[in-house]
Design an enzyme around this catalytic site. Structure first.
Site, PDB file in Angstrom:
ATOM      1  N   HIS A 112      23.778  -0.822  -3.632  1.00  0.00           N
ATOM      2  CA  HIS A 112      22.922   0.386  -3.661  1.00  0.00           C
ATOM      3  C   HIS A 112      21.491   0.053  -4.113  1.00  0.00           C
ATOM      4  O   HIS A 112      20.798   0.924  -4.626  1.00  0.00           O
ATOM      5  CB  HIS A 112      23.494   1.475  -4.571  1.00  0.00           C
ATOM      6  CG  HIS A 112      24.958   1.718  -4.383  1.00  0.00           C
ATOM      7  ND1 HIS A 112      25.457   2.710  -3.569  1.00  0.00           N
ATOM      8  CD2 HIS A 112      26.041   1.081  -4.888  1.00  0.00           C
ATOM      9  CE1 HIS A 112      26.786   2.684  -3.592  1.00  0.00           C
ATOM     10  NE2 HIS A 112      27.158   1.686  -4.371  1.00  0.00           N
ATOM     11  N   SER A 117      -6.084  -6.878   2.918  1.00  0.00           N
ATOM     12  CA  SER A 117      -6.527  -5.537   3.281  1.00  0.00           C
ATOM     13  C   SER A 117      -8.038  -5.544   3.361  1.00  0.00           C
ATOM     14  O   SER A 117      -8.714  -6.214   2.567  1.00  0.00           O
ATOM     15  CB  SER A 117      -6.061  -4.533   2.226  1.00  0.00           C
ATOM     16  OG  SER A 117      -6.908  -3.399   2.219  1.00  0.00           O
ATOM     17  N   LYS A 139      -4.874  -7.099  -2.212  1.00  0.00           N
ATOM     18  CA  LYS A 139      -3.638  -6.972  -1.436  1.00  0.00           C
ATOM     19  C   LYS A 139      -3.227  -8.246  -0.731  1.00  0.00           C
ATOM     20  O   LYS A 139      -4.036  -9.058  -0.296  1.00  0.00           O
ATOM     21  CB  LYS A 139      -3.814  -5.876  -0.376  1.00  0.00           C
ATOM     22  CG  LYS A 139      -3.924  -4.510  -0.973  1.00  0.00           C
ATOM     23  CD  LYS A 139      -2.581  -3.871  -1.206  1.00  0.00           C
ATOM     24  CE  LYS A 139      -2.092  -3.290   0.093  1.00  0.00           C
ATOM     25  NZ  LYS A 139      -0.941  -2.451  -0.049  1.00  0.00           N
ATOM     26  N   GLU A 150       7.285  -7.206   8.108  1.00  0.00           N
ATOM     27  CA  GLU A 150       7.355  -5.814   8.592  1.00  0.00           C
ATOM     28  C   GLU A 150       7.518  -5.768  10.107  1.00  0.00           C
ATOM     29  O   GLU A 150       8.261  -4.943  10.643  1.00  0.00           O
ATOM     30  CB  GLU A 150       6.084  -5.058   8.187  1.00  0.00           C
ATOM     31  CG  GLU A 150       5.987  -4.841   6.687  1.00  0.00           C
ATOM     32  CD  GLU A 150       4.603  -4.329   6.297  1.00  0.00           C
ATOM     33  OE1 GLU A 150       4.490  -3.139   5.983  1.00  0.00           O
ATOM     34  OE2 GLU A 150       3.642  -5.112   6.314  1.00  0.00           O
TER      35      GLU A 150
END
Ligand code: ARG
Length: 465
Positions: free
Chosen positions: A157, A278, A284, A291
């Site tokens: 979980h 970024s 970043k 992704e």
């Protein structure tokens, strides 16, 4: 002008929109090498069977070889008016060798031709993907070897459950990928029969030798039913299914990279080569490759669904619907190949932070199961009672804002009198992980043994494939 290949009974040419919807040359030109291979095998067989003369066979073969060279060099001009790769090649052959070119299509049809080309293409691609999977497995096995003793939290979980070896975590993906490899090879086995010579759908009256063409093209045998030969696309569905499952596995690993590389976890440091910055936030470091791997599973699963829908209502034998089989397969298998390459590169260069993993492994009372197991083993409690007593100790630790092994013996004994000093031996995460020696368990020695097994598996494939 009506079509040169099939326009005998037509008075005029197709509407421009008809030509546009009908043409597949925009995407099936990618099958040129397979198409020429199939034609060479067919021509050779026609000669051997005395169906065309040796002289005609030789000029057909010569012409085809020249076309192959033109296509490989990117010098071939494809024509949409000629619909597809089969007719583009045949028309060029006629330009090169004249009317003899028309003899090549004896005892075959585009229906068995496209089925043959596509099987050859998917077969080559499955081999390539299997090799890429092995490569990625090798990268993960190396990580597992380096990190058999690195302890991290294991999750259920996504809540800290029990501490595990990071190497063990890596080997979980190796298991998945080995099954993906097996699925691709299973699909290959069933795919490997030659439809060539089934002709349009009913076979042919010419005395052809389908066994010879099957053998020349590396197929195990000719297909057994001419109607099935031209209408079966389950080989593509199987390849896509295997690809979709593999993409799903990659997507899960990608998701873990995304999560574990956040500063909140800090388990992974993304390599420069596989992350982006970024344009507005200078701090970043974004996991774009992970992704995109996660996202590309969408189009791969989508291609599988798309082909299912194309095929589900088709009567025997060939229908033009089946021309829609190719783009999805190309797109899905290309995407999977790219994902496998990106994942191998990323995992190979990924930074692993054992300190952050070890710190997190101790949180969340992750050795509570060890405590309960100790009560069963050493104090003879039934597991349910041990579970209950452990729950009380977890609540106590929570209240005192300490870890389980920071509770005093007196505190422990206030919950269950039979607890002794020995309990502290099982409360450290190191001992917890070390104790999981059951087959397939996370103990570092188990991990090392599994690493050795996988190394042997990979080696056998390097040599034997
Ligand atoms: N371009 C077609 C395809 O991809 C080739 C087969 C055409 N056969 C036909 N009977 N029109 O399926």
């Amino acid at each position: 002008m009506s079509n040169r290949m099939w326009g005998g009974r037509f008075g005029g040419g197709p509407d421009d929109i008809m030509e546009e919807i009908n043409a597949s040359i925009g995407f099936d030109q990618r099958l040129f090498a397979q198409d020429i291979r199939g034609s060479l095998a067919h021509a050779e067989m026609l000669v051997a069977q005395g169906i065309i003369s040796a002289e005609d066979g030789a000029s057909i073969s010569q012409g085809l070889s020249q076309i192959l060279a033109e296509m490989e060099a990117g010098e071939f001009t494809f024509s949409r008016a000629l619909e597809d790769i089969h007719m583009n090649i045949e028309a060029r052959l006629a330009e090169l060798i004249g009317a003899t070119a028309g003899r090549l299509h004896t005892a075959r049809s585009r229906n068995d031709q496209v089925a043959t080309d596509f099987r050859l293409y998917v077969r080559d691609t499955l081999d390539h993907l299997a090799a890429q999977i092995s490569r990625l497995m090798g990268v993960l096995v190396a990580k597992a070897e380096a990190h058999a003793d690195t302890i991290m939290p294991g999750f259920t979980h996504l809540q800290p459950a029990q501490p595990v070896s990071f190497g063990h975590h890596m080997l979980a993906y190796v298991e998945m990928l080995s099954r993906d490899h097996g699925r691709l090879m299973d699909a290959r086995k069933r795919l490997n029969e030659s439809p060539l010579g089934a002709a349009a759908l009913a076979g042919t009256g010419f005395d052809i030798d389908r066994h010879a063409t099957a053998q020349a093209l590396g197929f195990d045998a000719p297909t057994g039913n001419s109607m099935d030969s031209v209408s079966a696309r389950d080989f593509a569905l199987e390849a896509l299914s295997a690809a979709a499952i593999c993409a799903t596995h990659l997507s899960r690993l990608a998701e873990e990279i995304v999560v574990f590389a956040t500063p909140n976890f800090g388990f992974f440091t993304l390599p420069d080569a596989f992350s982006t910055g970024s344009s507005i936030m200078p701090q970043k470091r974004n996991p774009d490759a992970a992704e995109l791997i996660r996202a590309k599973s969408g189009r791969i699963i989508g291609s599988l669904t798309g082909l299912f829908v194309v095929m589900k209502g088709l009567p025997l034998a060939y229908s033009k619907d089946m021309q829609e089989d190719k783009e999805g397969v190309f797109n899905a298998l290309d995407s999977l190949s790219l994902c496998l390459a990106a994942m191998a590169g990323m995992m190979d260069t990924l930074g692993v932070n054992p300190t952050a993993m070890r710190a997190a492994a101790g949180s969340g009372f992750s050795t509570a199961t060890d405590l309960a197991d100790w009560l069963v083993r050493e104090a003879g409690l039934p597991f349910r009672d041990a579970h209950h007593a452990t729950g009380a100790l977890v609540a106590m630790a929570e209240e005192k804002a300490c870890l389980l092994d920071e509770l005093s013996l007196a505190d422990m004994q206030s919950v269950h009198a039979s607890i002794t000093q020995g309990i502290y031996d099982v409360l450290s995460v190191e001992n917890s992980v070390k104790s999981r020696t059951s087959y397939g368990g996370t103990a570092p020695d188990n991990v090392r043994a599994m690493v050795a097994q996988w190394q042997a598996w990979l080696k056998a494939r390097e040599v034997g494939q």
